[in-house]
Structures are given as structure tokens and as C-alpha cells.
Design a protein around this motif. Sequence first.
Motif, PDB file in Angstrom:
ATOM      1  N   HIS A 469      13.476  15.039  49.565  1.00  0.00           N
ATOM      2  CA  HIS A 469      14.652  14.319  49.897  1.00  0.00           C
ATOM      3  C   HIS A 469      14.348  12.706  50.455  1.00  0.00           C
ATOM      4  CE1 HIS A 469      17.398  17.877  49.258  1.00  0.00           C
ATOM      5  NE2 HIS A 469      16.424  18.470  49.716  1.00  0.00           N
ATOM      6  N   GLY A 470      13.263  12.588  50.354  1.00  0.00           N
ATOM      7  CA  GLY A 470      12.800  11.138  50.755  1.00  0.00           C
ATOM      8  C   GLY A 470      13.520  10.008  49.910  1.00  0.00           C
ATOM      9  N   ASN A 471      14.042  10.285  48.658  1.00  0.00           N
ATOM     10  CA  ASN A 471      14.747   9.068  47.925  1.00  0.00           C
ATOM     11  C   ASN A 471      16.208   9.459  47.805  1.00  0.00           C
ATOM     12  OD1 ASN A 471      12.444   7.386  47.806  1.00  0.00           O
ATOM     13  ND2 ASN A 471      11.832   8.896  45.961  1.00  0.00           N
ATOM     14  N   ASP A 472      16.668  10.380  48.622  1.00  0.00           N
ATOM     15  CA  ASP A 472      18.050  10.894  48.578  1.00  0.00           C
ATOM     16  C   ASP A 472      18.705  10.030  49.552  1.00  0.00           C
ATOM     17  OD1 ASP A 472      20.526  12.200  48.596  1.00  0.00           O
ATOM     18  OD2 ASP A 472      19.543  14.229  48.894  1.00  0.00           O
ATOM     19  N   PRO A 473      19.761   9.146  48.819  1.00  0.00           N
ATOM     20  CA  PRO A 473      20.489   8.264  49.842  1.00  0.00           C
ATOM     21  C   PRO A 473      21.475   9.027  50.876  1.00  0.00           C
ATOM     22  CG  PRO A 473      21.419   8.301  47.659  1.00  0.00           C
ATOM     23  CD  PRO A 473      20.109   8.988  47.535  1.00  0.00           C
ATOM     24  N   ALA A 474      21.851  10.386  50.295  1.00  0.00           N
ATOM     25  CA  ALA A 474      22.898  11.267  51.102  1.00  0.00           C
ATOM     26  C   ALA A 474      21.988  11.644  52.539  1.00  0.00           C
ATOM     27  CB  ALA A 474      23.174  12.341  50.489  1.00  0.00           C
ATOM     28  N   LEU A 475      20.792  11.417  52.638  1.00  0.00           N
ATOM     29  CA  LEU A 475      20.155  11.911  53.563  1.00  0.00           C
ATOM     30  C   LEU A 475      19.204  10.541  54.258  1.00  0.00           C
ATOM     31  CD1 LEU A 475      19.777  14.793  51.880  1.00  0.00           C
ATOM     32  CD2 LEU A 475      19.038  15.453  53.848  1.00  0.00           C
ATOM     33  N   ALA A 476      19.462   9.524  53.949  1.00  0.00           N
ATOM     34  CA  ALA A 476      18.817   8.439  54.358  1.00  0.00           C
ATOM     35  C   ALA A 476      18.714   7.938  55.887  1.00  0.00           C
ATOM     36  CB  ALA A 476      19.433   7.030  53.819  1.00  0.00           C
ATOM     37  N   ASP A 477      19.539   8.827  56.676  1.00  0.00           N
ATOM     38  CA  ASP A 477      19.958   8.525  57.989  1.00  0.00           C
ATOM     39  C   ASP A 477      18.994   9.631  58.833  1.00  0.00           C
ATOM     40  OD1 ASP A 477      21.744   6.558  57.572  1.00  0.00           O
ATOM     41  OD2 ASP A 477      23.520   7.801  58.109  1.00  0.00           O
ATOM     42  N   ALA A 538      29.729  23.482  46.371  1.00  0.00           N
ATOM     43  CA  ALA A 538      30.808  23.137  45.774  1.00  0.00           C
ATOM     44  C   ALA A 538      32.024  23.188  47.000  1.00  0.00           C
ATOM     45  CB  ALA A 538      31.133  24.442  44.973  1.00  0.00           C
ATOM     46  N   GLN A 539      31.541  22.920  48.131  1.00  0.00           N
ATOM     47  CA  GLN A 539      32.513  22.662  49.252  1.00  0.00           C
ATOM     48  C   GLN A 539      33.279  21.315  49.112  1.00  0.00           C
ATOM     49  OE1 GLN A 539      32.874  24.863  51.684  1.00  0.00           O
ATOM     50  NE2 GLN A 539      30.945  25.985  51.474  1.00  0.00           N
ATOM     51  N   PRO A 540      34.529  21.489  49.631  1.00  0.00           N
ATOM     52  CA  PRO A 540      35.351  20.540  49.534  1.00  0.00           C
ATOM     53  C   PRO A 540      34.805  19.105  50.177  1.00  0.00           C
ATOM     54  CG  PRO A 540      36.628  22.110  50.240  1.00  0.00           C
ATOM     55  CD  PRO A 540      35.059  22.585  50.286  1.00  0.00           C
ATOM     56  N   GLN A 541      35.066  17.963  49.871  1.00  0.00           N
ATOM     57  CA  GLN A 541      34.504  16.680  50.237  1.00  0.00           C
ATOM     58  C   GLN A 541      34.574  16.325  51.673  1.00  0.00           C
ATOM     59  OE1 GLN A 541      32.553  14.748  48.435  1.00  0.00           O
ATOM     60  NE2 GLN A 541      31.978  13.709  50.364  1.00  0.00           N
ATOM     61  N   ALA A 542      35.814  16.901  52.275  1.00  0.00           N
ATOM     62  CA  ALA A 542      36.292  16.861  53.702  1.00  0.00           C
ATOM     63  C   ALA A 542      34.983  17.568  54.562  1.00  0.00           C
ATOM     64  CB  ALA A 542      37.574  17.385  54.200  1.00  0.00           C
ATOM     65  N   PHE A 543      34.477  18.843  53.913  1.00  0.00           N
ATOM     66  CA  PHE A 543      33.550  19.742  54.527  1.00  0.00           C
ATOM     67  C   PHE A 543      32.268  19.092  54.526  1.00  0.00           C
ATOM     68  CE2 PHE A 543      30.409  22.953  54.489  1.00  0.00           C
ATOM     69  CZ  PHE A 543      30.825  23.812  55.496  1.00  0.00           C
ATOM     70  N   LYS A 544      31.923  18.345  53.478  1.00  0.00           N
ATOM     71  CA  LYS A 544      30.601  17.738  53.209  1.00  0.00           C
ATOM     72  C   LYS A 544      30.661  16.495  54.305  1.00  0.00           C
ATOM     73  CE  LYS A 544      30.172  18.917  48.412  1.00  0.00           C
ATOM     74  NZ  LYS A 544      30.083  18.163  47.172  1.00  0.00           N
ATOM     75  N   ASP A 545      31.825  15.681  54.418  1.00  0.00           N
ATOM     76  CA  ASP A 545      31.894  14.854  55.403  1.00  0.00           C
ATOM     77  C   ASP A 545      31.587  15.162  56.695  1.00  0.00           C
ATOM     78  OD1 ASP A 545      32.233  12.884  53.055  1.00  0.00           O
ATOM     79  OD2 ASP A 545      34.258  12.949  53.483  1.00  0.00           O
ATOM     80  N   ASP A 546      32.147  16.063  57.070  1.00  0.00           N
ATOM     81  CA  ASP A 546      32.171  16.728  58.252  1.00  0.00           C
ATOM     82  C   ASP A 546      31.074  17.184  58.907  1.00  0.00           C
ATOM     83  OD1 ASP A 546      33.591  18.293  60.665  1.00  0.00           O
ATOM     84  OD2 ASP A 546      32.096  19.787  59.895  1.00  0.00           O
ATOM     85  N   LYS A 547      30.089  17.834  57.902  1.00  0.00           N
ATOM     86  CA  LYS A 547      28.502  18.158  58.240  1.00  0.00           C
ATOM     87  C   LYS A 547      27.757  16.606  58.336  1.00  0.00           C
ATOM     88  CE  LYS A 547      28.720  22.275  57.852  1.00  0.00           C
ATOM     89  NZ  LYS A 547      28.628  23.212  59.446  1.00  0.00           N
ATOM     90  N   ARG A 548      28.026  16.003  57.664  1.00  0.00           N
ATOM     91  CA  ARG A 548      27.263  14.526  57.688  1.00  0.00           C
ATOM     92  C   ARG A 548      27.688  14.116  59.014  1.00  0.00           C
ATOM     93  NH1 ARG A 548      28.743  12.407  53.641  1.00  0.00           N
ATOM     94  NH2 ARG A 548      27.194  13.092  52.287  1.00  0.00           N
ATOM     95  N   ALA A 549      28.949  13.941  59.508  1.00  0.00           N
ATOM     96  CA  ALA A 549      29.344  13.171  60.612  1.00  0.00           C
ATOM     97  C   ALA A 549      28.782  14.145  61.930  1.00  0.00           C
ATOM     98  CB  ALA A 549      31.014  13.013  60.676  1.00  0.00           C
ATOM     99  N   THR A 550      28.931  15.360  61.707  1.00  0.00           N
ATOM    100  CA  THR A 550      28.155  16.044  62.896  1.00  0.00           C
ATOM    101  C   THR A 550      26.628  15.990  63.117  1.00  0.00           C
ATOM    102  OG1 THR A 550      29.994  17.530  62.689  1.00  0.00           O
ATOM    103  CG2 THR A 550      28.109  18.414  64.275  1.00  0.00           C
ATOM    104  N   ALA A 551      26.092  15.819  61.675  1.00  0.00           N
ATOM    105  CA  ALA A 551      24.619  15.405  61.784  1.00  0.00           C
ATOM    106  C   ALA A 551      24.181  14.214  62.494  1.00  0.00           C
ATOM    107  CB  ALA A 551      23.984  15.645  60.302  1.00  0.00           C
ATOM    108  N   ARG A 552      24.957  13.235  62.210  1.00  0.00           N
ATOM    109  CA  ARG A 552      24.903  11.760  62.576  1.00  0.00           C
ATOM    110  C   ARG A 552      24.885  12.159  64.170  1.00  0.00           C
ATOM    111  NH1 ARG A 552      28.008   8.723  57.921  1.00  0.00           N
ATOM    112  NH2 ARG A 552      26.218   8.057  56.702  1.00  0.00           N
ATOM    113  N   PHE A 553      26.083  12.582  64.529  1.00  0.00           N
ATOM    114  CA  PHE A 553      26.215  12.727  66.021  1.00  0.00           C
ATOM    115  C   PHE A 553      24.986  13.376  66.850  1.00  0.00           C
ATOM    116  CE2 PHE A 553      27.276  15.324  69.802  1.00  0.00           C
ATOM    117  CZ  PHE A 553      27.985  14.581  70.445  1.00  0.00           C
ATOM    118  N   TYR A 554      24.528  14.481  66.239  1.00  0.00           N
ATOM    119  CA  TYR A 554      23.282  15.349  66.694  1.00  0.00           C
ATOM    120  C   TYR A 554      22.010  14.359  66.917  1.00  0.00           C
ATOM    121  CZ  TYR A 554      19.470  18.428  67.457  1.00  0.00           C
ATOM    122  OH  TYR A 554      18.389  18.840  68.050  1.00  0.00           O
ATOM    123  N   PHE A 555      21.878  13.515  65.970  1.00  0.00           N
ATOM    124  CA  PHE A 555      20.563  12.544  65.647  1.00  0.00           C
ATOM    125  C   PHE A 555      20.640  11.440  66.778  1.00  0.00           C
ATOM    126  CE2 PHE A 555      19.151  15.049  62.112  1.00  0.00           C
ATOM    127  CZ  PHE A 555      17.901  14.795  61.931  1.00  0.00           C
TER     128      PHE A 555
END
Length: 584
Positions: A469-477, A538-555
Motif C-alpha cells: 500500500h506504499g502508493n495508495d493515496p487512501a493510506l498516505a497518512d 462495500a461499506q457506505p462512504q460514511a463508514f469509510k470516512d469514520d474509519k479514516r478519521a478514527t485512524a487519524r486520531f489514533y496516529f
Amino acid sequence: MRFVLFDVLGAEAQFQRMGFTDATRDVLDAVLDEAARFTETVLAPLNGVGDREGCKLDQATGKVTTPPGFKQAYTQFVEGGWSGLTSPAEFGGQGMPHAAGVPLKEMIDAANLAWGNFPLLSHGATEALLHHGEAWQQEAFLKPLVEGRWTGTMCLTEPHCGTDLGLLRTRAEPQADGSYAITGTKIFITAGEHDFTDNIVHLVLARLPDAPAGSKGISLFVVPKRRVDRDGKVGDANAVRCGSLEHKMGIHASATCVLNFDGAEGYLIGHPHKGLAAMFTMMNTARLAVGLQGLGLSDRALQNALRYSRERLQMRAPAGPMFPAKPADPIIVHPDVRRMLLTCKALVEGGRMMGYDAALQVDIAHHAPDHAERKLADDLVGFVTPIVKACLTEWGVECTYHALQCFGGHGYIAEHGMEQLARDARITTLYEGTTGIQALDLLGRKIMQMQGAGLKVFLGQVAAFCDAHGNDPALADFIAPLREKAAQWQQITMQVGKRAAANPDEIGAASYDYLMYSGYVVLAYWWARSVAAAEASAQPQAFKDDKRATARFYFARILPRTLAHAAAIESGSAGLPELDVAIA
């Protein structure tokens, strides 16, 4: 739970390739739904009742009565087939994979931790007998345990002997009929006596007359509450009796017993003087299970605090009223309340991935078609077990504290049940090996003695994930900081190893901080994987956004705790000045 099992871990495909053909998505979804119904409607309403009433001991008979409703709940548990969910079909179980039972375990612990302690060790006793018991022992004891007609215990601790089992004094005298007479006192025995079943299978550590000193002289025996012969026929009461119940800070409805064995009839499990190895089969299962207790309590505390924070009106949001029609805004608008809630959320959702994967690795270690894969999984589960046990329980204490804090003074009183969750959580860091013992196991045994075999497997997984996932923009953070922490982890491990070669005290001085450092890096890996799994699902976009936001908080907010732990490790044993060890 479904997201972790199916999207993150790919459990359905994993189960199928290991031969668990009945563990399909439809079946597992039904298990989750029914487990939720049982725990929510039957167990959860008894949690407060159990805390207030506790267990009662009749001193004249040695019998223990559990709180109102507890025995009836166990009957429903057995009738529902839950006791044998993950046990082998040949002994009356349903033959589901270990990981399929983990959500049930989490739900039970969230609903009613004290009740969950009664069937908890039955699974561990089943594992010990399955791997070390003779055929007749499996026939006589396993089937009733799997069916839930009997329950099991693990009898290690003695008044003078806790962690250092080499000091135990319980004796086992050989008898002419091949049995043994077990004599001694065991303390802190969970579910050692109760009214759920008419028989209890005690697995007891004791010494034979010719036993060598220390831990190399320990044997394991099965000692039922009621005598059981080699044909499985149940006889009269055995010479084992509950002498007292402990009065505890929490888990009041869990019977924590002093058991007195007075020449009780027992049978040797496995080989003489090899009992510790057999007991660790049971103990490692229990340690992962206790980790899930911390997780379950954390999740219930978070759910309660989140609901309360949306309802409780106090003051206005810093940027101005968000609900001007109301006399005040809900407290969830305040940054510090969100900090506490998000901390719990990050630790709960990340901890769930950590705990569920450990259970999946247990399945892979036993059932993967390839021997090399089984070996890697076995190394990995041995490595992560102390991390799962210690971190999920330490985070359980932290999360129940944060959640109670959200309630303010209303959390400190009994009305909302938050103070019970905080009290119950405290024991999880202590039993089945304290956090300090888990830390020594991780650094002293899994890293130093075993040359970091499991760490190498885990770091290999991290490297493979980062490369993919080194070049995956969704995981750049997340990829760069995860790589950096993994490299620091390797470096710290090598530094501690070098210092320990010159001074053995370095291991003990570094172990706690090394354990917690490890846990936070492991969680960073799982949060990065969570974002990747959400994006691919296939999760809703709101679910995906929530996971990314929580991951950012964790990091951003929690992963930096590694800096303090790294500094403490770096200070070495010199940072722990000598204290006077003499007794005044």
C-alpha cells in the motif's frame, strides 16, 4: 464485529480453507444475531443484580448460591448450544472455529462479566483435556464439559504461591487403584463452587512424592467435585470443599473461592512432573479470553458514555450555540469530551481487530493445511498473547475511567452502572498473570529466549502491508509513520538485548514499557489495515470516512505515547534506583 471478521480478516474464506465448511457467512451472521439477543435480553439485565447481591456461601455445607437469575441464565446458555460452540463435534460440540466464538465472548463480557466467568474456564479445561488427557478422561470429562452439564476450573494459586508456581505445596499421593489423593489449599479459584451444575471439574497442580524441587516437579490432575470413575459413572461427593468466598473490589457475582482438598480423588493428566506444560495450554487460552474481557467492558462503557454525551446538556459549544432552541448544548460538542470518547473508540475498535486476529491465528496454528503456515501462526499467537492480554485489559481500565468521567458525578454513583464497569475492569489486569508478568513473558521469553520468532513474523506482515500500500493515496497518512515505528521497534529490541547481555536487570526494567510500546505499534498496524479494508469493502462512504478519521486520531493522539515508553526504555535499569529491600 462483522467488519472485523469479514472485511478486515476475511474470516469466511479462512474458515473454508481450513475445513470449517459449516462456518459460512450466513451461519456466522445468525450466530452473531442470536448471541446479541441472548446477551442483551438475558445477561445484561442481571449485571447490576449480580453486583448488588453477590454470591453467598453456606458455611455449614460449603455450598455457594449465585445471585437471582444467574442459574436460569446458564440453563438458557446451555439449551442454546453456546457451551459447545467451538468444541469438537466428536465430543458433542458444534465444531465451529475458535474465532467464531470470540464475538460471543466479547458480548458476554460486555453484558455481564461476572456471569461470564462461570463458563469461561470450562473452555480452558476442555483444551487441556483435549490435548493432554487420556482417551478415557476425554470420554468421561470432556463430553459433560462441552455439553455444559459440568463446568471447569483451573487450580494453580496457593496462599504462599501466586506467580511462582515452583513454591506450591499441594500433594498428590498415588493410590492402589491408579488414582491419586490430592491434599492442599488453593485460593482465588474462579467458579470453584456454584449452583449452576451438580459437578465441577477441577484441574489441579500438585506434587508427586518423588517430585523434583521447583517448577519442574509439578504435575496436573483432574479432580471432580463428585467422584467419576473410569467408565464415566458419577459417584458420591469428593473430598473438596469451598472454605470461603473472597470479598472483592468488583465482579461480586463471580464466585472466587478458597478450595480445600483433603485427600480428594484425582487422576493424572499427561506425564508426571510435566503439568506446567499442560496447564499453559489452558492458561494461554484463558489469557486471550481475559483480554476480551477488557475489550467487552471498554465497548459497553463507550456505548453508555456516547449515549449520555449526546443527551446531557451543559454549557455552550466553544464556537457558539449548536442547539440554540435548547437551554444548553449536549456535552459531546466539547473538545475534551470528544477526546475521551475518541480515545475509547480508537482503543476499542483497534483492540477488537487485535483480539479477533489472535483468535484466528489459533485456528490457523491448528488447522491450516500447510505445516509451515501453522508454524508461523503458532509463533505469532505466542508472541501476541501477552500483548493482547495486557493491553486490552490496561486499555479496559483506561476506557472505563474515561467513560465514567464523561458522566461526571453521575458516573461515580451507582445509578448508571459506570462505577461497576470501572471496578470490574480492574481485575482483568491482575488475574491470569498481571500486566508485569505479561511484560516479562513478552520481553524475557518471547523476545530473548525465543529470539523474537513471533516478532519477526509480525514485522514481516507489517513490511508486506506497507509495501503493498506504499502508493495508495487512501493510506498516505499512515504508511510512513507505520514503517518508522516498526523500524524503531526493531532498534529498541536490539538495544535492550545488548544491555541485557551485560545486566539481566535490564529486561525487568524495560519490560513494561516495551510491552506497551509494542501494543501501540501493533494497534497502528491494525488501524492502517482497517482503513485499507474499509476502502476495499462495500461499506457506505460514511463508514469509510469514520474509519479514516478514527485512524487519524489514533496516529495523531495515541501512537505518540510510544515516545514516552521509548524514553523510559532508553533510561535502562539505571533509571530505577535501588530501594531498601530489608524488612523493618
